[in-house]
Write a protein that holds these residues in place. Structure first.
Motif, PDB file in Angstrom:
ATOM      1  N   THR A   6       0.854  -1.188   0.189  1.00  0.00           N
ATOM      2  CA  THR A   6       0.189  -0.016   0.032  1.00  0.00           C
ATOM      3  C   THR A   6       0.773   1.014   0.153  1.00  0.00           C
ATOM      4  OG1 THR A   6      -0.278   0.165   2.246  1.00  0.00           O
ATOM      5  CG2 THR A   6      -1.904  -1.222   1.283  1.00  0.00           C
ATOM      6  N   ILE A   7       2.364   0.860   0.122  1.00  0.00           N
ATOM      7  CA  ILE A   7       3.196   2.000  -0.037  1.00  0.00           C
ATOM      8  C   ILE A   7       3.453   2.037  -1.362  1.00  0.00           C
ATOM      9  CG2 ILE A   7       5.432   2.893   1.045  1.00  0.00           C
ATOM     10  CD1 ILE A   7       5.116   1.836   3.105  1.00  0.00           C
ATOM     11  N   GLN A   8       3.256   2.975  -1.771  1.00  0.00           N
ATOM     12  CA  GLN A   8       3.453   3.619  -3.025  1.00  0.00           C
ATOM     13  C   GLN A   8       4.817   5.206  -3.747  1.00  0.00           C
ATOM     14  OE1 GLN A   8       2.499   1.585  -6.129  1.00  0.00           O
ATOM     15  NE2 GLN A   8       1.618  -0.137  -4.254  1.00  0.00           N
ATOM     16  N   PHE A   9       5.039   4.942  -4.479  1.00  0.00           N
ATOM     17  CA  PHE A   9       6.149   6.044  -4.424  1.00  0.00           C
ATOM     18  C   PHE A   9       5.270   6.879  -6.080  1.00  0.00           C
ATOM     19  CE2 PHE A   9       8.695   8.669  -7.513  1.00  0.00           C
ATOM     20  CZ  PHE A   9       9.676   8.673  -6.204  1.00  0.00           C
ATOM     21  N   ARG A  10       5.027   8.167  -5.519  1.00  0.00           N
ATOM     22  CA  ARG A  10       4.568   8.851  -6.249  1.00  0.00           C
ATOM     23  C   ARG A  10       5.267   9.148  -7.527  1.00  0.00           C
ATOM     24  NH1 ARG A  10       3.994  14.056  -2.486  1.00  0.00           N
ATOM     25  NH2 ARG A  10       2.435  15.120  -4.190  1.00  0.00           N
ATOM     26  N   LYS A  11       4.928   8.844  -8.755  1.00  0.00           N
ATOM     27  CA  LYS A  11       5.708   8.489 -10.354  1.00  0.00           C
ATOM     28  C   LYS A  11       6.103  10.518 -10.645  1.00  0.00           C
ATOM     29  CE  LYS A  11       2.892   4.725 -11.835  1.00  0.00           C
ATOM     30  NZ  LYS A  11       3.789   3.983 -11.911  1.00  0.00           N
ATOM     31  N   GLU A  12       4.848  11.234  -9.755  1.00  0.00           N
ATOM     32  CA  GLU A  12       5.189  12.269 -10.225  1.00  0.00           C
ATOM     33  C   GLU A  12       6.775  13.058 -10.028  1.00  0.00           C
ATOM     34  OE1 GLU A  12       2.306  13.456  -6.893  1.00  0.00           O
ATOM     35  OE2 GLU A  12       3.081  11.777  -8.626  1.00  0.00           O
ATOM     36  N   ARG A  13       7.255  12.767  -9.012  1.00  0.00           N
ATOM     37  CA  ARG A  13       8.409  12.522  -7.607  1.00  0.00           C
ATOM     38  C   ARG A  13       9.603  12.016  -8.463  1.00  0.00           C
ATOM     39  NH1 ARG A  13       7.370  15.235  -3.121  1.00  0.00           N
ATOM     40  NH2 ARG A  13       9.679  15.098  -3.452  1.00  0.00           N
ATOM     41  N   SER A  14       9.419  10.779  -9.491  1.00  0.00           N
ATOM     42  CA  SER A  14      10.663  10.238  -9.940  1.00  0.00           C
ATOM     43  C   SER A  14      11.778  10.980 -10.430  1.00  0.00           C
ATOM     44  CB  SER A  14      10.400  10.198 -11.581  1.00  0.00           C
ATOM     45  OG  SER A  14       9.013   8.587 -11.440  1.00  0.00           O
ATOM     46  N   LEU A  15      13.090  10.648 -10.394  1.00  0.00           N
ATOM     47  CA  LEU A  15      14.246  11.280 -10.285  1.00  0.00           C
ATOM     48  C   LEU A  15      14.412  11.642 -12.213  1.00  0.00           C
ATOM     49  CD1 LEU A  15      16.931  12.537  -9.519  1.00  0.00           C
ATOM     50  CD2 LEU A  15      17.778   9.676  -9.743  1.00  0.00           C
ATOM     51  N   TRP A  16      14.219  12.415 -12.255  1.00  0.00           N
ATOM     52  CA  TRP A  16      15.068  13.395 -13.815  1.00  0.00           C
ATOM     53  C   TRP A  16      13.479  13.324 -14.571  1.00  0.00           C
ATOM     54  CZ3 TRP A  16      18.183   8.275 -14.618  1.00  0.00           C
ATOM     55  CH2 TRP A  16      19.627   8.691 -13.593  1.00  0.00           C
ATOM     56  N   ARG A  17      12.285  13.601 -13.900  1.00  0.00           N
ATOM     57  CA  ARG A  17      11.034  13.454 -14.831  1.00  0.00           C
ATOM     58  C   ARG A  17      11.286  14.411 -15.696  1.00  0.00           C
ATOM     59  NH1 ARG A  17       4.803  11.051 -14.470  1.00  0.00           N
ATOM     60  NH2 ARG A  17       6.330   9.266 -15.340  1.00  0.00           N
ATOM     61  N   ASP A  18      11.398  15.278 -14.167  1.00  0.00           N
ATOM     62  CA  ASP A  18      11.340  16.872 -14.622  1.00  0.00           C
ATOM     63  C   ASP A  18      12.092  17.044 -16.117  1.00  0.00           C
ATOM     64  OD1 ASP A  18      13.517  16.583 -13.572  1.00  0.00           O
ATOM     65  OD2 ASP A  18      12.900  18.306 -12.289  1.00  0.00           O
ATOM     66  N   ARG A  19      13.310  16.618 -16.049  1.00  0.00           N
ATOM     67  CA  ARG A  19      14.214  16.992 -17.615  1.00  0.00           C
ATOM     68  C   ARG A  19      14.291  16.121 -18.379  1.00  0.00           C
ATOM     69  NH1 ARG A  19      19.103  18.534 -15.112  1.00  0.00           N
ATOM     70  NH2 ARG A  19      18.849  18.217 -12.645  1.00  0.00           N
ATOM     71  N   LYS A  20      12.614  15.752 -18.429  1.00  0.00           N
ATOM     72  CA  LYS A  20      12.729  15.164 -20.027  1.00  0.00           C
ATOM     73  C   LYS A  20      13.709  14.061 -20.364  1.00  0.00           C
ATOM     74  CE  LYS A  20       8.869  17.247 -19.816  1.00  0.00           C
ATOM     75  NZ  LYS A  20       7.586  16.594 -19.156  1.00  0.00           N
ATOM     76  N   LEU A  21      14.303  13.501 -19.971  1.00  0.00           N
ATOM     77  CA  LEU A  21      15.069  12.606 -20.086  1.00  0.00           C
ATOM     78  C   LEU A  21      14.687  11.107 -20.051  1.00  0.00           C
ATOM     79  CD1 LEU A  21      18.251  13.157 -17.396  1.00  0.00           C
ATOM     80  CD2 LEU A  21      17.771  14.267 -19.562  1.00  0.00           C
ATOM     81  N   PRO A  22      15.656   9.907 -20.760  1.00  0.00           N
ATOM     82  CA  PRO A  22      14.858   8.699 -21.582  1.00  0.00           C
ATOM     83  C   PRO A  22      14.827   7.814 -20.560  1.00  0.00           C
ATOM     84  CG  PRO A  22      17.423   9.450 -22.874  1.00  0.00           C
ATOM     85  CD  PRO A  22      16.931  10.545 -21.610  1.00  0.00           C
TER      86      PRO A  22
END
Length: 515
Positions: free
Chosen positions: A82-98
């Motif tokens: 039930t403890i789920q990582f918040r996808k919007e906080r993924s490392l590098w998501r805000d940098r639009k990396l591959p």
């Protein structure tokens, strides 16, 4: 989601150790400090982890703390999920990396903290932990403090949405696993196995720190460094991960034993086999097959291609295939039709195969296969690995480089017909067993019944009788059958290959029959 999907990488995580002392990446070996127990930020280059592993091997091993605060100290499997990582906080998501990175919380089987760093512009920076990185269905599980992470998983951004496709994960001991697009997680790999199958018990080495190199915007690959530690050994690993029709890992590993290691497992694969069509009489099971992998495939240094169907034995079985410089080996899932499994939830038809391609001279040794009895599909009961002929000596340095192919099939073409079916049943005579083997491929396709093809069959015990081979019009291949007159034997090593005028036209089928 099956319980096994969490358990795959974690069974040994609570019995392996944290680093006693780890120097900052840019530091020389210095006075040991009892409080310096985690890596620090600083300059990072290609040899950093190797230097750390070499220095760490000169120090005494210390097991990690595994206590956790408050309610997360006794998490159940269901609570952990039930403890789920918040996808919007993924490392590098805000940098639009591959590539993007999500993190696993500590708890359940995954109790020790794993140190994780981001490497950019030649500098390593700790990835900060925050309780706000996760969503909690049970508010009481939202425990503040710097708890750290248990592991991580890598995603690649999806082409048509803001979502992403999962590529691989590192969680528990030295376990990791990967998939390619359209697949479900199945078998796992390990950085190192020690004493697998030994009645005295197995030692689980642990990846206790990772360095993730920030990729460039057009990078085709992601580079991850890992520091291995256990009571017997330290190690430095470099993974270069490339997604595609198969997910490919290039692995560079260097091991520094603290003590002599007589039972090392290099490029270790761990999987599950409960049953297949040949085992139907043993289980009251509605599905025709329950397995992540169906066979061990080997390409020997002598050029022989061997298909060894897996078993769920009554007693633990240890098979050794001695050779020099293997061209490759892997645990394969070859049957790909939904009808082979009939399971809409587990989707065993979509589990990956994993092929190991050694790079360089691995010398003399053996591919070992351990088959462990299991009553269900929860437990990983199959282990395969390369074991060098000579021990890994204390204070030595040992390098193993290999390529891992996670995909739908083997990565190399073969001119030989491939084994697709193994069926076993009671023979007509008392004490006999009948074996039926199907092979399919260009080498046998369309061959008439009078074609110059003949099976060569051998056994280590009992007697082979009633050998028969004919075209199989349903598969377009060839079917071989024979009887084993056991003569009271409890175990027989069987071998079968279909021969043409100039040599083998099929893979070599090997099987260990037990009463």
């Amino acid at each position: 989601m099956h319980r096994r999907n969490v358990l795959l990488g974690g069974s040994g995580a609570t019995i392996v150790g944290l680093l006693d002392t780890l120097l900052r990446p840019n530091a020389a070996l210095a006075e040991q400090s009892a409080t310096d127990t985690i890596p620090g930020p600083g300059p990072f280059e290609g040899s950093t982890v190797r230097r750390l592993a070499r220095a760490l091997a000169q120090q005494r091993y210390k097991a990690p703390p595994t206590d956790l605060p408050g309610p997360i100290n006794s998490l159940s499997y269901d609570q952990y999920r039930t403890i789920q990582f918040r996808k919007e906080r993924s490392l590098w998501r805000d940098r639009k990396l591959p590539f993007e990175v999500e993190f696993f919380p500590r708890g359940f089987l995954f109790r020790p903290a794993v140190d994780i760093f981001e490497v950019a512009d030649g500098k390593a920076t700790a990835v900060p932990y925050s309780v706000d990185l996760f969503n909690y269905e049970e508010p009481a599980l939202r425990v503040p403090g710097d708890l750290g992470f248990a592991g991580f998983r890598i995603h690649t951004p999806a082409a048509s949405s803001d979502d992403s496709d999962e590529l691989c994960s590192f969680l528990g001991a030295s376990y990791f696993r990967a998939i390619t697009k359209g697949q479900h997680y199945g078998l796992s790999a390990r950085g190192l196995a020690i004493g697998t199958g030994n009645p005295k018990g197995e030692e689980f080495a642990r990846f206790r720190a990772f360095w993730l190199e920030r990729p460039k915007a057009d990078a085709p690959a992601l580079v991850i460094h890992a520091l291995l530690d256990s009571e017997s050994v330290t190690g430095a690993y470099r993974f270069t991960i490339r997604p595609g029709t198969a997910t490919v890992f290039d692995v560079e590993s260097v091991l520094y034993p603290r003590v002599d290691i007589t039972e090392p497992g290099i490029a270790t694969l761990t999987s599950m086999y409960q049953l297949g069509p040949k085992d139907s009489r043993r289980f009251d099971e509605w599905r025709p097959a329950v397995r992540d992998s169906e066979a061990l495939l080997m390409w020997t240094g002598q050029g022989e291609q061997i298909w060894r169907p897996l078993s769920n034995p009554v007693d633990l079985q240890f098979s050794v295939f001695g050779q020099a410089n293997p061209r490759g080996f892997g645990l394969m899932q070859r049957a790909r039709a939904f009808s082979d499994y009939q399971d809409l939830e587990a989707r065993y038809d979509k589990r990956p195969s994993l092929w190991i391609e050694p790079i360089g001279d691995w010398g003399q040794g053996a591919i070992d296969l351990v088959e462990i009895p299991t009553p269900n599909e929860t437990n990983d009961n199959i282990v395969a690995f390369w074991r060098p002929k000579d021990k890994l000596s204390a204070k030595g340095e040992y390098t193993f480089t290999y390529r891992m192919h996670w995909g739908w099939d083997m990565p190399w073409p073969t001119q030989l017909a491939r084994v697709t079916t193994t069926l076993i049943g009671a023979g007509q005579e008392e004490g006999s067993r009948i074996f039926v083997i199907d092979v399919v491929g260009d080498a046998v396709r369309g061959k008439p019944a009078d074609a110059p093809l003949r099976p060569e069959i051998g056994t280590s015990a009992g007697k082979i009788t009633d050998v028969f081979s004919i075209p199989n019009p349903e598969t377009g291949g060839w079917r071989i059958s024979f009887h084993l007159q056991t003569g009271g034997a409890k175990l027989a090593e069987l071998r079968c290959v279909l021969l043409g005028e100039s040599g083998p036209v099929s893979e070599t089928w090997l099987y260990r029959w037990t009463a």
